[in-house]
Enzyme design. Structure first.
Site, PDB file in Angstrom:
ATOM      1  N   SER A  59     -57.961  -0.768 -16.852  1.00  6.22           N
ATOM      2  CA  SER A  59     -57.093   0.323 -16.375  1.00  6.22           C
ATOM      3  C   SER A  59     -56.933   1.418 -17.427  1.00  6.22           C
ATOM      4  CB  SER A  59     -55.718  -0.233 -16.010  1.00  6.22           C
ATOM      5  OG  SER A  59     -55.861  -1.396 -15.219  1.00  6.22           O
TER       6      SER A  59
HETATM    7  N1  SAH Z   1     -55.929  -6.041 -16.375  1.00  4.68           N
HETATM    8  C1  SAH Z   1     -57.377  -5.832 -16.253  1.00  4.68           C
HETATM    9  C2  SAH Z   1     -57.679  -4.947 -15.059  1.00  4.68           C
HETATM   10  C3  SAH Z   1     -58.219  -5.727 -13.938  1.00  4.68           C
HETATM   11  S1  SAH Z   1     -58.624  -4.871 -12.446  1.00  4.68           S
HETATM   12  C4  SAH Z   1     -57.933  -5.245 -17.540  1.00  4.68           C
HETATM   13  O1  SAH Z   1     -57.180  -4.976 -18.462  1.00  4.68           O
HETATM   14  O2  SAH Z   1     -59.150  -5.093 -17.625  1.00  4.68           O
HETATM   15  C5  SAH Z   1     -57.968  -5.973 -11.258  1.00  4.68           C
HETATM   16  C6  SAH Z   1     -58.427  -7.408 -11.318  1.00  4.68           C
HETATM   17  O3  SAH Z   1     -57.655  -8.134 -10.383  1.00  4.68           O
HETATM   18  C7  SAH Z   1     -59.886  -7.636 -10.922  1.00  4.68           C
HETATM   19  O4  SAH Z   1     -60.554  -8.232 -11.991  1.00  4.68           O
HETATM   20  C8  SAH Z   1     -59.794  -8.571  -9.728  1.00  4.68           C
HETATM   21  O5  SAH Z   1     -60.838  -9.550  -9.694  1.00  4.68           O
HETATM   22  C9  SAH Z   1     -58.443  -9.215  -9.917  1.00  4.68           C
HETATM   23  N2  SAH Z   1     -57.830  -9.779  -8.697  1.00  4.68           N
HETATM   24  C10 SAH Z   1     -57.999  -9.363  -7.424  1.00  4.68           C
HETATM   25  N3  SAH Z   1     -57.259 -10.109  -6.594  1.00  4.68           N
HETATM   26  C11 SAH Z   1     -56.602 -11.030  -7.339  1.00  4.68           C
HETATM   27  C12 SAH Z   1     -55.702 -12.104  -7.054  1.00  4.68           C
HETATM   28  N4  SAH Z   1     -55.324 -12.378  -5.806  1.00  4.68           N
HETATM   29  N5  SAH Z   1     -55.236 -12.847  -8.089  1.00  4.68           N
HETATM   30  C13 SAH Z   1     -55.636 -12.595  -9.359  1.00  4.68           C
HETATM   31  N6  SAH Z   1     -56.478 -11.595  -9.696  1.00  4.68           N
HETATM   32  C14 SAH Z   1     -56.959 -10.812  -8.700  1.00  4.68           C
END
Ligand code: SAH
Length: 318
Positions: A59
């Site tokens: 993000s």
């Molecule tokens: N915090 C991360 C950003 C991740 S983007 C960073 O710093 O890089 C969002 C993430 O949420 C994705 O990797 C996706 O696979 C995950 N995601 C989607 N649905 C989810 C769920 N139900 N439970 C846990 N993670 C989930």
């Protein structure tokens, strides 16, 4: 300059507290990314993983700093992160909470968890626990949490999270309202006894959650299909309230029918009219505000999660 120092200076310049800026200045973002190293220290959301069928992004740093400030992230806190990806944000937060705190970072995709674990090892971060599971159920083993930090667009705040949040604890979460708006409102919630107070913070644009955090419409549709008569459907909506009542007011679309749910109202738009169970005024207000496009009538709402069913009534809105 292409080093974490660049992010430190940028976060500082934007007026965020020293402990937050410092943490960004200590973590090598480049190792978490799928994109070029040059971009790593820019204030942009960047691709961190790409596979057949799914991808993940790191993000935007300034938005993460905004989320961290809004939940007052500080030394010693226990944090549940939902949507851990390759782990960058968890690593940054781990520096803020320090060795007396812990970050539990939940990620839906197994491959991402493997990568996140490797990344933590490489940086010798040992106060982050990576959990490969649907964040919907939270992680009771290390509850209660001071903060639930959501970095993926979600349909509702699950009851499990409320149970695992300490009193006075905070949740920051981007709520999916994609059927009515391209952007997701990030809402800051605070637990106050039996209440969850929600305040709209900013418009965001995150990946929409997989699993139970992103299929509320489908789950409702499934329930609807199983109901034979309209009266059963109304009854079903009322019975659904315990899981729905804590979510942000939401208008969604089930096949060709629209529905609306919030703490005091659930309704279906059919044959040109709304069939409402609950408080019509809420629906009227919600529609008016959503029509004004950018959803900020969420600005200060109080969502009760112990609603009194006896107040429910059925009425038609024209
Ligand atoms: N915090 C991360 C950003 C991740 S983007 C960073 O710093 O890089 C969002 C993430 O949420 C994705 O990797 C996706 O696979 C995950 N995601 C989607 N649905 C989810 C769920 N139900 N439970 C846990 N993670 C989930």
């Amino acid at each position: 300059m292409s080093s974490p120092k660049r992010l430190y200076e940028m976060i500082k310049r934007l007026g965020y507290p020293e402990n937050i800026a410092k943490a960004f200045g200590e973590i090598l973002r480049e190792i978490f990314l799928h994109s070029s190293v040059e971009d790593a220290y820019s204030d942009r959301a960047l691709l961190s993983y790409k596979a057949r069928g799914f991808y993940s992004t790191s993000s935007q740093p300034s938005l993460m700093a905004e989320f961290m400030r809004s939940v007052n992230l500080s030394e010693g806190m226990r944090v549940l992160e939902i949507g851990g990806g390759t782990g960058y944000n968890a690593a940054v937060m781990s520096r803020i909470v320090g060795n007396n705190g812990i970050i539990v970072s939940m990620e839906y995709e197994k491959e991402l968890c493997t990568l996140a674990k490797e990344n933590m090892k490489r940086l010798s971060v040992d106060n982050v626990r990576i959990v490969n599971s649907d964040g919907y159920h939270g992680y009771p083993d290390l509850a209660p949490y001071d903060v639930i930090f959501v970095t993926v667009g979600i349909d509702e705040i699950p009851g499990f999270w409320i149970e695992q949040l300490s009193d006075g604890g905070r949740i920051i979460a981007p709520m999916n309202l994609k059927s009515v708006s391209f952007y997701q409102p990030a809402v800051l919630f605070e637990k106050d006894g039996d209440f969850l107070n929600g305040i709209y913070r900013s418009a965001t644009n995150f990946i929409v959650a997989s699993g139970m955090l992103g299929n509320l419409n489908e789950r409702l549709l499934e329930k609807f299909r199983r109901c034979e008569s309209p009266l059963d459907r109304i009854d079903m909506l009322e019975r659904s309230m315990p899981i729905l009542e804590i979510m942000t007011s939401s208008i969604g679309k089930l096949s060709m029918e629209y529905f609306f749910v919030d703490g005091g109202c659930s309704s279906i738009y059919r044959d040109g009219e709304w069939l409402v169970c609950g408080e019509c005024q809420r629906l009227i207000r919600a529609i008016k505000s959503l029509r004004r496009a950018d959803f900020p009538d969420l600005i200060s709402s109080r969502f009760s999660f112990n609603s009194d069913k006896s107040e429910f009534f059925v009425e038609r809105l024209y």
